[in-house]
Design an enzyme around this catalytic site. Structure first.
Site, mmCIF file in Angstrom:
data_model
loop_
_atom_site.group_PDB
_atom_site.id
_atom_site.type_symbol
_atom_site.label_atom_id
_atom_site.label_comp_id
_atom_site.label_asym_id
_atom_site.label_seq_id
_atom_site.Cartn_x
_atom_site.Cartn_y
_atom_site.Cartn_z
ATOM 1 N N ILE A 234 12.371 -8.722 -53.589
ATOM 2 C CA ILE A 234 12.187 -7.845 -54.770
ATOM 3 C C ILE A 234 11.192 -7.969 -55.783
ATOM 4 C CG2 ILE A 234 13.437 -6.210 -56.319
ATOM 5 C CD1 ILE A 234 14.158 -5.651 -53.242
ATOM 6 N N TYR B 201 21.440 -21.922 -53.316
ATOM 7 C CA TYR B 201 21.133 -20.349 -53.472
ATOM 8 C C TYR B 201 21.575 -19.708 -52.284
ATOM 9 C CZ TYR B 201 19.224 -15.908 -54.280
ATOM 10 O OH TYR B 201 18.972 -14.568 -54.416
ATOM 11 N N ALA C 280 22.411 -6.700 -66.768
ATOM 12 C CA ALA C 280 21.806 -5.294 -67.061
ATOM 13 C C ALA C 280 20.511 -5.295 -67.572
ATOM 14 C CB ALA C 280 22.669 -4.476 -67.363
ATOM 15 N N SER C 281 20.205 -6.437 -68.090
ATOM 16 C CA SER C 281 18.886 -6.401 -69.047
ATOM 17 C C SER C 281 17.604 -6.201 -68.465
ATOM 18 C CB SER C 281 18.904 -7.475 -70.047
ATOM 19 O OG SER C 281 18.857 -8.827 -69.368
ATOM 20 N N SER D 16 21.995 -11.130 -50.766
ATOM 21 C CA SER D 16 20.601 -11.583 -50.499
ATOM 22 C C SER D 16 20.831 -11.726 -48.823
ATOM 23 C CB SER D 16 20.238 -12.679 -51.267
ATOM 24 O OG SER D 16 19.009 -13.092 -50.794
ATOM 25 N N ASN E 255 25.898 -7.769 -60.596
ATOM 26 C CA ASN E 255 24.364 -7.889 -60.077
ATOM 27 C C ASN E 255 23.795 -9.199 -60.701
ATOM 28 O OD1 ASN E 255 21.782 -7.281 -59.680
ATOM 29 N ND2 ASN E 255 21.643 -7.371 -62.091
#
Length: 274
Positions: A186, A153, A13-14, A140, A88
């Site tokens: 993004i 990934y 969340a940071s 993704s 997330n």
């Protein structure tokens, strides 16, 4: 989602997508629990959101790569007051596997697979008791894109896709929401944090984190199971699903395909497209 304004937990969340989720959910009146590794950023976000939206904002500093850190978050996510979990947090890890250490590859697996799995399981265990709750897993589009520059990934995101879609089938018919969000490129710290340039994709291919989250929340409200914000025509996804079903039907022939039979001369027949 949001009617009872229950506690929303956001991991990673940071910054980036996670920080935008936190802001948007606070604006909707959700009390928040924000999870990340960087206490300074969490503290600034906590103060900002509390001041601007008047909601309760708590933080939990935890490294989800660490078994103890993950266990702390798992325990909190399983509590009865959690109404929404946004899974997330994750690791990028772009680059050729030959140029990465085994520990770097394992880090991607810990964050993108192990943490997502355990936190989803914890949240759903709680949701089942109340027959209520929403789980959002951030996948993704690279789940469909094998790449020489992102072997682990892309594989980890393929796991998130199949894991989340399977959970949706498992919980079909129950009042528990499970959404898979599939971002394309993004504009966040995703590339710069790995020493890469955003130019890996064309400029016009990018969404902002705000655009992504707003679309994802709209998709959640609309009841979508899979949200691909940058895909203009939903028929593209439907075609992919149709092809997947056709593939599974085709492999149930119970016969070995003719292209794998040896000819009398001992050579194999020419394969389609060869």
């Amino acid at each position: 989602m949001g009617k009872d304004k229950g506690l929303a937990v956001v991991t990673g969340a940071s910054s980036g997508i996670g920080a935008v989720y936190a802001e948007r959910l606070a604006a909707r009146g959700h009390p928040l629990l924000l999870v990340a590794r960087r206490p300074d950023r969490l503290a600034r976000l906590q103060e900002e959101l509390s001041r601007e939206h008047g909601v309760s904002v708590k933080t939990l500093v935890a490294d989800l790569e660490s078994p103890s850190g993950l266990a702390d978050v798992e325990k909190r996510v399983a509590a009865d007051d959690v109404a929404l979990l946004v899974n997330n947090a994750g690791a990028g890890g772009l680059g050729k596997s030959a140029e990465m250490t085994a520990d770097q590859l394992e880090r991607i697996i810990k964050l993108n697979i192990t943490a997502v799995t355990r936190l989803s399981h914890a949240a759903l265990t709680s949701f089942r008791k109340r027959d209520a709750g929403a789980l959002v897993n951030i996948g993704s589009v690279v789940a469909h894109l094998p790449s020489a520059g992102s072997a682990v990934y892309s594989a980890s995101k393929a796991y998130v896709l199949n894991f989340t879609r399977s959970l949706q089938m498992e919980y079909a018919g129950r009042p528990i929401r499970i959404q898979l969000v599939m971002p394309g490129p993004i504009r966040t710290e995703f590339f710069s944090s790995q020493g890469l340039s955003d130019s890996v994709f064309p400029t016009e291919a990018y969404l902002t984190a705000e655009q992504l989250v707003d679309a994802a929340l709209a998709g959640l409200e609309a009841g979508e199971e899979v949200t691909v914000p940058s895909m203009p025509d939903v028929r593209t996804w439907n075609s992919l699903e149709t092809a997947r079903v056709a593939f599974m039907k085709a492999i149930m022939s119970g016969e070995v395909a003719s292209r794998y039979h040896l000819t009398p001369q001992g050579s194999r027949p020419v394969r389609p497209g060869a």
